[in-house]
Design a protein around this motif. Structure first.
Motif, short mmCIF file in Angstrom:
data_model
loop_
_atom_site.label_atom_id
_atom_site.label_comp_id
_atom_site.label_asym_id
_atom_site.label_seq_id
_atom_site.Cartn_x
_atom_site.Cartn_y
_atom_site.Cartn_z
N TYR A 5 0.86 -1.19 0.00
CA TYR A 5 0.00 0.00 0.00
C TYR A 5 0.89 1.24 0.00
CZ TYR A 5 -3.82 3.14 1.22
OH TYR A 5 -4.74 4.15 1.23
N ASN A 7 3.76 3.54 0.14
CA ASN A 7 5.13 3.22 0.56
C ASN A 7 5.13 2.37 1.83
OD1 ASN A 7 4.31 5.24 2.32
ND2 ASN A 7 6.35 6.13 2.50
N GLY A 8 4.09 1.58 2.00
CA GLY A 8 3.99 0.73 3.18
C GLY A 8 3.21 -0.53 2.89
N LYS A 10 -0.59 -2.61 4.04
CA LYS A 10 -1.89 -2.54 4.70
C LYS A 10 -2.16 -3.87 5.37
CE LYS A 10 -5.69 -0.71 2.81
NZ LYS A 10 -6.91 -0.60 1.97
N ASN A 42 11.43 0.41 13.60
CA ASN A 42 10.15 0.61 12.92
C ASN A 42 9.02 0.38 13.91
OD1 ASN A 42 11.20 0.96 10.19
ND2 ASN A 42 11.76 -1.20 10.34
N ILE A 63 -2.34 0.80 8.31
CA ILE A 63 -1.26 0.97 7.33
C ILE A 63 0.03 1.25 8.08
CG2 ILE A 63 -0.41 2.36 5.42
CD1 ILE A 63 -3.45 2.83 4.78
N THR A 65 4.01 2.30 7.61
CA THR A 65 4.96 2.90 6.67
C THR A 65 6.21 3.33 7.43
OG1 THR A 65 4.00 5.08 6.98
CG2 THR A 65 3.19 3.82 5.12
N PRO A 66 7.36 3.36 6.81
CA PRO A 66 7.67 2.74 5.52
C PRO A 66 7.88 1.24 5.70
CG PRO A 66 9.65 3.74 6.41
CD PRO A 66 8.52 4.03 7.39
N LYS A 68 7.89 -2.74 3.28
CA LYS A 68 7.66 -3.54 2.08
C LYS A 68 7.33 -4.95 2.53
CE LYS A 68 10.86 -0.91 -0.74
NZ LYS A 68 12.09 -0.92 -1.52
#
Length: 93
Positions: A5, A7-8, A10, A42, A63, A65-66, A68
Motif C-alpha cells: 500500500y 510506501n507501506g 496494509k 520501525n 497501514i 509505513t515505511p 515492504k
C-alpha cells in the motif's frame, strides 16, 4: 492479511474480544522489520476509537509505513485499553 500500500503495507486485522466487557477504544503498538533487531527502528502506535463489543470480532485496516512486504519477516503487536464498558445492572425483583 497483508498487502502492499503506497510506501507501506496494509494489514487487515481481525481483533477478537473474548471478555465479558466492551473495550471503548484500544491502542495497538506495532514493531516490524526483517527480524526482531530490525524491528527496533520501525514502530507505530495506532489509536482505534471503535467499541470492541464483548464476545465478538472487529475488523480493522491499519497501514504501516515505511515498509515492504518482503521486509516483513518480523511483526510484533501489542494492545492496551484504559476504558471498558459494562452492561447496566438488571432490575431487582
Amino acid at each position: 492479511d497483508m498487502t502492499p500500500y503506497a510506501n507501506g503495507v496494509k494489514l487487515k486485522l481481525k481483533i477478537g474480544n473474548p471478555n465479558a466487557v466492551n473495550f471503548d477504544g484500544i491502542k495497538i503498538n506495532f514493531s516490524w522489520g526483517k527480524d526482531a533487531k530490525d524491528a527496533l527502528s520501525n514502530n507505530k502506535e495506532v489509536d482505534l476509537p471503535t467499541v470492541f463489543v464483548s464476545g465478538s470480532w472487529t475488523f480493522q485496516d491499519v497501514i504501516l509505513t515505511p515498509a515492504k512486504t518482503n521486509e516483513m519477516g518480523y511483526l510484533s503487536v501489542s494492545a492496551s485499553t484504559n476504558q471498558i464498558g459494562l452492561r447496566p445492572p438488571y432490575p431487582l425483583k
